[in-house]
Design an enzyme around this catalytic site. Structure first.
Site, short mmCIF file in Angstrom:
data_model
loop_
_atom_site.label_atom_id
_atom_site.label_comp_id
_atom_site.label_asym_id
_atom_site.label_seq_id
_atom_site.Cartn_x
_atom_site.Cartn_y
_atom_site.Cartn_z
N ASP A 170 37.09 39.58 34.69
CA ASP A 170 38.29 38.97 34.58
C ASP A 170 39.05 39.35 33.45
O ASP A 170 40.31 39.12 33.15
CB ASP A 170 38.28 37.54 34.87
CG ASP A 170 37.63 36.71 33.92
OD1 ASP A 170 37.06 37.15 32.98
OD2 ASP A 170 37.48 35.39 34.02
N SER A 171 38.42 40.10 32.24
CA SER A 171 39.08 40.64 31.24
C SER A 171 40.22 41.63 31.79
O SER A 171 41.15 42.05 31.04
CB SER A 171 38.24 41.66 30.22
OG SER A 171 37.39 42.46 31.14
N ASP A 211 33.59 39.37 38.80
CA ASP A 211 33.89 37.98 37.93
C ASP A 211 34.53 36.92 38.92
O ASP A 211 35.51 37.45 39.51
CB ASP A 211 34.74 38.01 36.73
CG ASP A 211 33.81 37.97 35.43
OD1 ASP A 211 32.82 37.67 35.71
OD2 ASP A 211 34.51 38.48 34.43
N LYS A 229 29.63 36.86 38.85
CA LYS A 229 29.34 36.21 37.68
C LYS A 229 30.55 35.25 37.56
O LYS A 229 31.60 35.23 38.00
CB LYS A 229 29.48 37.19 36.55
CG LYS A 229 29.56 36.60 34.96
CD LYS A 229 29.43 37.90 34.15
CE LYS A 229 30.52 38.30 33.52
NZ LYS A 229 31.65 37.32 33.07
N GLU A 252 31.37 31.45 34.54
CA GLU A 252 31.24 30.94 33.08
C GLU A 252 30.68 29.90 33.44
O GLU A 252 31.40 28.82 33.89
CB GLU A 252 32.23 31.25 32.42
CG GLU A 252 32.91 32.63 32.26
CD GLU A 252 34.13 32.79 31.56
OE1 GLU A 252 34.88 31.75 31.05
OE2 GLU A 252 34.68 34.01 31.31
N GLU A 279 27.91 35.88 25.33
CA GLU A 279 29.02 36.08 24.55
C GLU A 279 29.06 35.40 23.42
O GLU A 279 29.19 34.23 23.39
CB GLU A 279 30.24 35.98 25.70
CG GLU A 279 31.52 36.62 24.95
CD GLU A 279 32.55 36.83 25.84
OE1 GLU A 279 32.69 36.50 27.10
OE2 GLU A 279 33.75 37.29 25.09
O1 KIV Z 1 35.45 39.79 32.05
C1 KIV Z 1 34.93 40.49 31.18
O2 KIV Z 1 35.00 41.83 31.00
C2 KIV Z 1 33.44 39.77 30.93
C3 KIV Z 1 32.79 40.51 29.85
C4 KIV Z 1 33.38 40.31 28.47
C5 KIV Z 1 31.22 40.20 29.62
O3 KIV Z 1 33.25 38.89 31.24
#
Ligand code: KIV
Length: 259
Positions: A47-48, A86, A114, A116, A183
């Site tokens: 989600d970056s 994510d 994934k 958080e 992280e």
């Molecule tokens: O969203 C993302 O790119 C991430 C990485 C920083 C691990 O979660």
């Protein structure tokens, strides 16, 4: 011989064999294909995306539809790598939304999801793994909580945070996570978690002793020269090179050259 498809078992076996895991983000077809051709075993549609592609100040505005769209693009590269997606902010607030949204991302082409958090989301993690969807944990600095936290800071520097990280990592393993991203975790704590858990830890800004490392690919490539990041030294100055090539081309057009 065609190299075998990477699965979550492959990623787990890498830890068992002491092989370091390299992981990078991709948000589209060409980058997923390039990373795969370079042999990266773990590709994350993170989600970056919100910050490095969509221009938001943080990840909290990213939607499931955004991730779905970019997972579809990355999946069209048919990577040998494991393709992880994510679950964005508020998309896993309950067990039912967690499973429903994880299924959407799998239908788009993700092979694992994934999210958080540790014990705070453990029922959602159990629901996802019980639905047969592989799950990767994410502990330490949680970017989706940046507004509540008021910034990005290293976690695990004090004893309560240290103990919380150990307990969260154990809980994720017990709930079936196949790997855990750490992280901005204090390096000695990241090392301790790595030694303690049977699944691979994949660090970002968490020292060298994790089982693997992950970076946001545009950060590695220097795509965003307007940011100065502490945890990564770009290996390319792609942003500056793009500006230079474009300026040069513009000038050639303006002086009557060919495209
Ligand atoms: O969203 C993302 O790119 C991430 C990485 C920083 C691990 O979660």
């Amino acid at each position: 011989m065609i190299p075998a498809k990477i699965t979550t078992d492959t990623i787990r076996a890498m830890k068992a064999r002491g092989e370091k895991i390299s992981a990078l983000t991709a948000y589209d077809f060409p980058m997923a294909r390039l990373l795969d051709e370079a042999g990266i075993p773990f590709i994350l549609v993170g989600d970056s995306l919100g910050m490095v592609v969509l221009g938001y100040p943080d990840t909290t505005s990213v939607t499931v539809a955004d991730i779905e769209h970019h997972v579809r693009a990355a999946a069209r590269a048919q990577p040998r790598a494991l393709l992880v997606a994510d679950l964005p902010y508020h998309s896993y607030d309950t067990t039912s939304t967690a499973v429903e949204n994880a299924k959407r991302l799998v239908a788009a082409g993700a092979e694992a999801v994934k999210a958080e958090g540790g014990r705070a989301i453990i029922e959602q993690v159990r629901a996802i793994t019980s639905a047969g969807i592989p799950f990767c944990g994410h502990l330490g600095m949680l970017p989706q909580s940046v507004r509540e936290e008021g910034g990005y800071r290293v976690k695990g520097k004090n004893e309560p945070e240290h103990q919380a990280l150990l307990a969260d990592a154990d809980a994720l393993v017990e709930a079936g996570a196949f790997a855990i991203v750490l992280e901005l975790v204090a390096a000695p704590v990241a090392k301790e978690v790595t030694q303690k858990v049977p699944v691979p830890t994949i660090g970002i800004g968490s020292g060298k002793d994790c089982d693997g490392q992950i970076l946001v690919t545009p950060d590695l490539l220097g795509m965003q020269p307007w940011y100065n990041l502490k945890h990564v030294k770009p290996k390319l100055n792609a942003g500056e090179q793009i500006r230079a090539v474009v300026k040069d081309w513009k000038q050639s057009i303006e002086t009557g050259g060919k495209a």
